[in-house]
Design a protein around this motif. Structure first.
Motif, PDB file in Angstrom:
ATOM      1  N   SER A   1     -58.026  -7.732  -4.711  1.00  0.00           N
ATOM      2  CA  SER A   1     -56.774  -8.199  -4.102  1.00  0.00           C
ATOM      3  C   SER A   1     -56.573  -7.599  -2.718  1.00  0.00           C
ATOM      4  N   ILE A   2     -55.854  -8.333  -1.894  1.00  0.00           N
ATOM      5  CA  ILE A   2     -55.373  -7.821  -0.604  1.00  0.00           C
ATOM      6  C   ILE A   2     -53.961  -7.309  -0.852  1.00  0.00           C
ATOM      7  N   SER A   3     -53.760  -6.010  -0.711  1.00  0.00           N
ATOM      8  CA  SER A   3     -52.460  -5.444  -1.088  1.00  0.00           C
ATOM      9  C   SER A   3     -51.507  -5.279   0.084  1.00  0.00           C
ATOM     10  N   SER A   4     -52.043  -5.195   1.327  1.00  0.00           N
ATOM     11  CA  SER A   4     -51.144  -5.077   2.483  1.00  0.00           C
ATOM     12  C   SER A   4     -51.889  -5.373   3.774  1.00  0.00           C
TER      13      SER A   4
ATOM     14  N   THR B   1     -55.960  -3.724   6.941  1.00  0.00           N
ATOM     15  CA  THR B   1     -55.794  -4.432   5.671  1.00  0.00           C
ATOM     16  C   THR B   1     -56.295  -3.535   4.546  1.00  0.00           C
TER      17      THR B   1
ATOM     18  N   ILE C   1     -57.717  -3.501   0.845  1.00  0.00           N
ATOM     19  CA  ILE C   1     -58.329  -4.325  -0.198  1.00  0.00           C
ATOM     20  C   ILE C   1     -58.653  -3.414  -1.368  1.00  0.00           C
TER      21      ILE C   1
ATOM     22  N   SER D   1     -58.327  -5.035  -8.753  1.00  0.00           N
ATOM     23  CA  SER D   1     -57.171  -5.501  -9.515  1.00  0.00           C
ATOM     24  C   SER D   1     -57.583  -5.851 -10.943  1.00  0.00           C
TER      25      SER D   1
ATOM     26  N   PHE E   1     -52.498 -14.301  -2.521  1.00  0.00           N
ATOM     27  CA  PHE E   1     -51.754 -13.110  -2.122  1.00  0.00           C
ATOM     28  C   PHE E   1     -50.664 -12.906  -3.163  1.00  0.00           C
ATOM     29  N   ASN E   2     -50.770 -11.831  -3.931  1.00  0.00           N
ATOM     30  CA  ASN E   2     -49.786 -11.580  -4.982  1.00  0.00           C
ATOM     31  C   ASN E   2     -49.361 -10.116  -4.915  1.00  0.00           C
ATOM     32  N   ASN E   3     -48.070  -9.878  -4.683  1.00  0.00           N
ATOM     33  CA  ASN E   3     -47.541  -8.541  -4.435  1.00  0.00           C
ATOM     34  C   ASN E   3     -48.221  -7.910  -3.210  1.00  0.00           C
ATOM     35  N   THR E   4     -48.411  -8.736  -2.197  1.00  0.00           N
ATOM     36  CA  THR E   4     -49.034  -8.298  -0.947  1.00  0.00           C
ATOM     37  C   THR E   4     -47.953  -8.023   0.088  1.00  0.00           C
ATOM     38  N   THR E   5     -47.908  -6.799   0.577  1.00  0.00           N
ATOM     39  CA  THR E   5     -46.911  -6.408   1.577  1.00  0.00           C
ATOM     40  C   THR E   5     -47.425  -6.749   2.978  1.00  0.00           C
TER      41      THR E   5
END
Length: 356
Positions: free
Chosen positions: A10-13, A173, A175, A178, A342-346
């Motif tokens: 996942s991409i988190s931010s 970014t 990564i 998850s 993008f899920n829960n990505t700031t």
């Protein structure tokens, strides 16, 4: 063909930083000769303003600014960063690599992998592919991807074809692995026989810097540059993009068993309004899903333009269940695209960086 699917990354931010100095097309009267020419360029290309790094600001500065924003706001444990991948064409030094320098600046663990990727317009996709591969394989759990360029430093201010287009920016970014099932698809392609369409002809080790490579020359269209400054064959790049990018996007959609209507947002490399509008038109994408505000307000930021588009569109938000297509094209000549959720990505608003 470079094609793959990932399921647990996942991409988190994402954060993006730009220099504080802004230069507008309206300021280019001396270069573009008159207001009529300026208005015509604005209308055709969608360009208006760009951000330019001062002599002391580098790609590392901009990317570190974005990284510190993420790590501070997200309270990221430095010891948990397993790798830094730095994508740039404008490194601070030939040796050592930028990633190792940033590692020291951020004070990260010795157990951290560091390397650079020399890439431009498709560079963000290349960086993501590397990061996703390291995470999915189990080599790393959390990666800091830094992507940025200060191309204004390698463009002659008297080059009408390029000086008005390119802006400077850097991004960060995160990564990470998850447990959630997240399908991400990548396709990357190259057309190396056209690599001289975007090139700095001298200053490397094939054609080393000398007093002759620093001599300014004027081309048939009145653009002035040296062999140590950026050259682009605009027509070849235009045709390359229009002939290949729509097909690439359709291919990755088919590969992912999706269609255009399944996509919430398209983050295209922001080349210029002519190219991007042509791509959007061919794909019949709703313009609201593929905005061009970044190229209008910040210029073509090379490898950083994709995260910059996302920062501009969603800055200050946490994205939940947004399916996004990210597509880069250009230097190499190269193509790269990715579909991911993008899920829960700031997403942080674009940051203004001042060296002072």
């Amino acid at each position: 063909m470079a094609k793959g699917i990932f399921k647990h990354v996942s991409i988190s931010s994402i954060a993006t930083a730009v220099p504080i100095y802004e230069r507008a097309l309206d300021d280019e009267i001396e270069l573009l000769e008159n207001k009529k020419n300026i208005d015509k360029i604005k209308r055709i290309t969608g360009l208006d303003k760009r951000r330019i790094a001062d002599t002391k600001t580098t790609s590392i500065d901009l990317c570190c600014c974005a990284a510190k924003k993420i790590m501070g706001e997200m309270n990221i444990d430095k010891s948990k960063i397993d790798a830094i991948i730095f994508v740039t064409q404008t490194p601070d030094y030939r040796i050592p690599n930028c990633a190792s320098i940033v590692h020291g600046k951020l004070g990260l663990s010795k157990e951290c992998l560091c390397y650079d990727i020399n890439h431009g317009c498709s560079g963000y996709i290349y960086g993501l592919l590397n990061a996703f591969s390291l995470v999915e394989s189990g080599v790393c759990k959390k990666i800091l991807l830094l992507v940025g360029d200060t191309l204004s430093k390698v463009i002659n201010k008297k080059d009408k074809s390029l000086a008005i287009i390119h802006g400077d920016a850097g991004s960060a970014t995160i990564i990470e692995y998850s447990d959630e099932l997240i399908h991400s698809s990548f396709i990357l392609k190259s057309q190396g026989d056209m690599s001289n369409s975007i090139i700095i002809k001298a200053g490397g080790f094939r054609n080393m810097s000398s007093k002759y490579t620093r001599i300014e020359k004027k081309d048939d269209e009145g653009n002035i540059r040296t062999d140590e400054q950026l050259y682009m064959n605009g027509l070849k790049v235009f045709n390359f993009a229009l002939q290949n990018v729509p097909d690439l996007v359709n291919e990755v959609l088919e590969f992912s068993k999706l269609n255009i209507k399944d996509i919430d947002f398209f983050a295209f490399h922001q080349a210029n309004g002519i190219i991007n509008n042509g791509i959007i038109s061919k794909l019949q994408i709703d313009q609201t899903k593929a905005p061009l505000e970044v190229v209008k307000q910040y210029g073509n930021s090379s490898c950083c333009s994709i995260p910059q588009v996302i920062s501009k569109a969603f800055g200050g938000k946490i994205l939940r269940d947004k399916r996004i297509v990210m597509t880069g094209f250009g230097v190499g000549l190269s193509l790269g695209t990715c579909i991911t959720n993008f899920n829960n990505t700031t997403i942080f608003p674009i940051i203004e960086y001042d060296y002072k």
